[in-house]
Design a protein around this motif. Structure first.
Motif, short mmCIF file in Angstrom:
data_model
loop_
_atom_site.label_atom_id
_atom_site.label_comp_id
_atom_site.label_asym_id
_atom_site.label_seq_id
_atom_site.Cartn_x
_atom_site.Cartn_y
_atom_site.Cartn_z
N ASN A 1 0.84 -1.19 0.00
CA ASN A 1 0.00 0.00 0.00
C ASN A 1 0.88 1.25 0.00
O ASN A 1 1.63 1.48 0.94
CB ASN A 1 -0.90 -0.03 1.24
CG ASN A 1 -1.99 1.01 1.12
OD1 ASN A 1 -1.77 2.05 0.51
ND2 ASN A 1 -3.14 0.73 1.68
N CYS B 1 -0.33 4.29 -0.23
CA CYS B 1 -1.18 5.46 0.04
C CYS B 1 -0.52 6.46 1.00
O CYS B 1 -0.69 7.66 0.83
CB CYS B 1 -2.52 5.03 0.63
SG CYS B 1 -3.52 4.06 -0.52
N HIS B 2 0.20 5.97 1.99
CA HIS B 2 0.65 6.89 3.05
C HIS B 2 1.57 7.99 2.52
O HIS B 2 1.59 9.08 3.05
CB HIS B 2 1.31 6.13 4.20
CG HIS B 2 2.52 5.35 3.77
ND1 HIS B 2 2.41 4.17 3.09
CD2 HIS B 2 3.84 5.61 3.90
CE1 HIS B 2 3.63 3.71 2.83
NE2 HIS B 2 4.50 4.57 3.31
N ASN C 1 -6.63 6.30 2.75
CA ASN C 1 -6.20 5.00 2.28
C ASN C 1 -7.19 4.51 1.21
O ASN C 1 -8.19 3.87 1.52
CB ASN C 1 -6.15 4.01 3.45
CG ASN C 1 -5.47 2.72 3.04
OD1 ASN C 1 -5.61 2.27 1.90
ND2 ASN C 1 -4.75 2.11 3.97
#
Ligand code: SAM
Ligand code: SF4
Length: 339
Positions: free
Chosen positions: A266, A268-269, A321
């Motif tokens: 992921n 997204c952060h 997210n």
């Protein structure tokens, strides 16, 4: 005393587009066309509709306005993509004008390379900073199977020409698919011996019209890494970037190899990007289904400030997210949004 309005930008420094989660957005991927001269099976259907009318597509002037407004909002990095961006008749002009915008630091391109023989010199002359080429196999029969077009010789000779020219930094995108090209990792790594390119092995993402995704052919980053570490115990692991999760070089090789866990990790952060489709939709999250329509505003004669406000609105809608927020397979094709 009233607090300064966050939308007012009086200083000489360009403002920054920052979302509600303190992520600074400085990167835009602009799909200049949705048309393509290939039909990669993991990306689009054979029947993918070509745009015969330009009425619903961004014009050169509209693209130029978008780039200027975004540059004034703190975007410094531009990637031109598609569809196949080299099919766009004015691609050289788009690069040239983007490079003239002082806040834009880099203009990059992602392409299948089929038109590079005609356009490379012009693109370099216009100021293009780097090129990512997408070629998923080094075998002619497989290339035809993957892309549904018999264009391997052209893709290969243009790619070799690009590498030999040494005019611009090059990355090679390889989407790894089980039973399709997962036995070719060594052949791709071998390219790094003679050329200073970065070979990037990319996980398949569930954004394809055909849903190859559902056929059990997904080949994950952990598997790619396991194969590579077994094959090359002498590898020197290098610092990775936000997207390149595992990067290495081999002794006496000029280039590097990287893995992009596009699906399993992921990102997204630290997401710093927005996307714009060739029909002028702002996509603030890869996983979001809806975009924000920019074209009507652009065509209404709106001021740059009004257009900038729409970009700020899009950025404000970025989920913390997106991957969690989305259900699987929301997007039908990567070609809509340029990867
Ligand atoms: N036509 C150009 C090209 O192929 O480089 C630019 C557009 S293409 C959509 C951009 C990138 O997205 C390519 O590297 C392509 O391999 C990748 N891509 C397309 N569909 C994908 C999928 N389902 N999963 C992972 N990558 C994908
Ligand atoms: Fe075209 Fe690129 Fe999609 Fe292949 S990956 S079909 S070259 S847009």
């Amino acid at each position: 005393m009233t607090a300064p309005c966050s939308d007012c930008h009086n200083s000489k420094e360009p403002p920054t587009l920052t979302d509600d989660f303190q992520r600074k957005i400085d990167y835009v991927r602009l799909a200049v066309t949705a048309d393509c001269n290939l039909r990669c099976s993991y990306c689009m259907r054979e029947e993918h509709e070509e745009h015969t009318s330009r009425a619903d597509q961004l014009s050169t002037e509209e693209i130029h306005t978008i780039i200027n407004v975004l540059a004034e909002q703190g975007i410094t990095k531009l990637r031109l993509t598609g569809g196949e961006p080299l099919l766009q008749h004015d691609i050289v002009e788009i690069v040239r004008r983007a490079k003239q915008q002082p806040n834009i630091q880099t203009v990059n391109l992602t392409t299948n390379g089929l038109l590079l023989d005609k356009l490379l010199a012009k693109l370099i002359d216009a100021g293009l900073d780097s090129i990512n080429v997408s070629i998923d196999t080094l075998r002619r029969d497989r290339y035809k199977t993957i892309t549904r077009r018999d264009e391997f010789e052209r893709a290969k000779s243009n790619f070799t020409m690009l590498l030999e020219s040494n005019m611009v930094p090059v990355k090679l995108n390889v989407v790894v698919i089980k039973r399709i090209n997962s036995d070719e990792l060594e052949d791709f790594v071998a390219l790094t011996r003679d050329y200073p390119l970065i070979v990037r092995f990319i996980e398949l993402q569930p954004f394809d019209d055909n849903q190859i995704w559902r056929t059990g052919q997904f080949f994950g980053a952990d598997k790619i890494q396991e194969m590579l570490t077994t094959l090359y115990p002498e590898m020197q692991i290098l610092k990775s970037s936000a997207t390149q999760n595992f990067t290495f070089s081999l002794p006496n090789h000029q280039g590097q190899v990287a893995i992009i866990p596009a699906y399993t990790r992921n990102f997204c952060h630290d997401c710093n990007k927005i996307r714009i489709t060739s029909t002028g939709k702002i996509i603030s999250c890869l996983y979001g289904k809806e975009g924000i329509e920019l074209l009507p505003l652009l065509r209404s004669g709106a001021s740059n400030e009004a257009i900038a406000a729409l970009f700020r609105k899009a950025v404000a809608l970025k989920p913390e997210n997106g991957k969690h927020a989305a259900s699987n397979g929301v997007r039908t094709s990567m070609s809509e949004i340029g990867g």
